[in-house]
Design an enzyme around this catalytic site. Structure first.
Site, short mmCIF file in Angstrom:
data_model
loop_
_atom_site.label_atom_id
_atom_site.label_comp_id
_atom_site.label_asym_id
_atom_site.label_seq_id
_atom_site.Cartn_x
_atom_site.Cartn_y
_atom_site.Cartn_z
N LYS A 177 -4.88 -17.36 -4.73
CA LYS A 177 -4.69 -16.42 -3.62
C LYS A 177 -6.03 -15.78 -3.26
O LYS A 177 -6.62 -15.08 -4.07
CB LYS A 177 -3.67 -15.35 -4.02
CG LYS A 177 -2.28 -15.93 -4.35
CD LYS A 177 -1.27 -14.87 -4.72
CE LYS A 177 -1.60 -14.17 -6.01
NZ LYS A 177 -0.50 -13.33 -6.51
N THR A 208 0.85 -2.70 1.07
CA THR A 208 0.97 -4.08 0.57
C THR A 208 1.42 -4.14 -0.88
O THR A 208 1.24 -5.15 -1.54
CB THR A 208 -0.38 -4.81 0.72
OG1 THR A 208 -1.39 -4.05 0.03
CG2 THR A 208 -0.76 -4.96 2.18
N GLY A 210 3.36 -4.93 -3.97
CA GLY A 210 4.39 -5.92 -4.29
C GLY A 210 4.18 -7.29 -3.66
O GLY A 210 5.05 -8.16 -3.78
N THR A 211 3.03 -7.53 -3.03
CA THR A 211 2.83 -8.82 -2.37
C THR A 211 2.84 -9.99 -3.36
O THR A 211 3.41 -11.03 -3.07
CB THR A 211 1.52 -8.84 -1.57
OG1 THR A 211 0.45 -8.38 -2.41
CG2 THR A 211 1.61 -7.94 -0.35
N GLY A 212 2.18 -9.83 -4.50
CA GLY A 212 2.12 -10.93 -5.46
C GLY A 212 3.49 -11.27 -6.03
O GLY A 212 3.86 -12.45 -6.13
N CYS A 213 4.25 -10.25 -6.39
CA CYS A 213 5.61 -10.46 -6.90
C CYS A 213 6.47 -11.13 -5.85
O CYS A 213 7.23 -12.07 -6.13
CB CYS A 213 6.24 -9.12 -7.28
SG CYS A 213 5.29 -8.12 -8.42
#
Length: 263
Positions: A177, A208, A210-213
């Site tokens: 990412k 933003t 929580g984007t990875g989860c």
């Protein structure tokens, strides 16, 4: 008539008391994408829009019992892992997932959006040696790439080297990412031979959390729905981009993405 159940997706992660990331974000994503979300809680965080005030991991026995309860009775068409906190929990989860025939999406969570550590330093070795070899897809950000491999990516040209280094640790696919690089975000998906690059507009939105989860859970959901890995990542990226665009303020710090933006 008895309705058919939706595809089942299991998340193994930490609980976010603020509701923006972790187990809460995972289950919201799974519901939004038409799957049945199930959870194994590995740790409990005291967390809000300002950061992580503390966390407490569960025992390996408690995590293993949750895994056995879900997998032995209900089963799963895909699994997603997030915050696992310690060496003992990483090893417990990896051992059980090695027996599961479903695709596994590993989000190798090291720190929170606010920079708070969520993984014990000695657990990085266990992630490398035990967890990544059972991963169908691993989704590190650039900090996690450096944590896992020692490679620091400065621009888009470094994504391939990073992907190769993470791939050498054993996952089937690697999604690097690149959202923290300058310019528009570029992510690189790599299976050791073929690479796919994904671009998206950079929204002027600081909310933003929580984007990875959310991305990892969306990938797992689309795998459970029958997509191959490149297609699942493509669809998950589109969902997350929309969720970021719709992110909203919450509390005094960084707000969450909107998991229900497609309503």
């Amino acid at each position: 008539m008895t309705p058919n159940p939706p595809p089942r997706v299991l998340t193994i992660a930490g609980s976010d008391s603020g509701g923006g990331a972790g187990i809460q974000a995972d289950l919201k994503t799974m519901l939004a994408l038409g799957t049945h979300g199930m959870s194994v809680i590995a740790a409990v965080t005291a967390q809000n829009s300002l950061g992580v005030q503390g966390y407490w991991e569960l025992t390996p026995e408690a995590v293993r019992a949750q895994l056995d309860s879900v997998l032995d009775d209900i089963g799963a068409q895909a699994v997603k892992t997030g915050m696992l906190a310690s060496t003992a929990l990483v090893e417990t989860v990896a051992e059980r997932l090695a027996t599961v025939g479903a695709p596994v999406v590993v989000d190798p969570v090291g720190v929170s959006k606010h920079g708070d550590s969520l993984l014990a330093p000695d657990a990085v070795t266990a992630v490398r040696s035990a967890l990544l070899p059972v991963a169908t897809v691993v989704t590190p950000n650039l900090y996690e790439v450096e944590q896992l491999t020692g490679i620091k990516v400065a621009d888009e040209s470094g994504l391939r080297e990073a992907a190769e280094a993470v791939k050498a640790l054993g996952p089937t696919w690697v999604l690097i990412k690149g959202g923290h690089l300058p310019g528009d975000p570029v992510d690189l998906l790599f299976d050791g031979t073929t690479e796919h690059r994904f671009t998206a507009p950079r929204h002027d939105n600081r909310h933003t959390h929580g984007t990875g989860c959310t991305l990892a859970s969306a990938i797992a959901s689309h795998l459970a729905l029958g997509s191959d890995v490149p297609t699942a990542v493509t669809k998950a990226k589109a969902y997350v981009t929309g969720a970021i665009a719709a992110g909203f303020p919450l509390g005094a710090g960084i707000g969450p993405v909107d998991h229900n933006w497609q309503r």
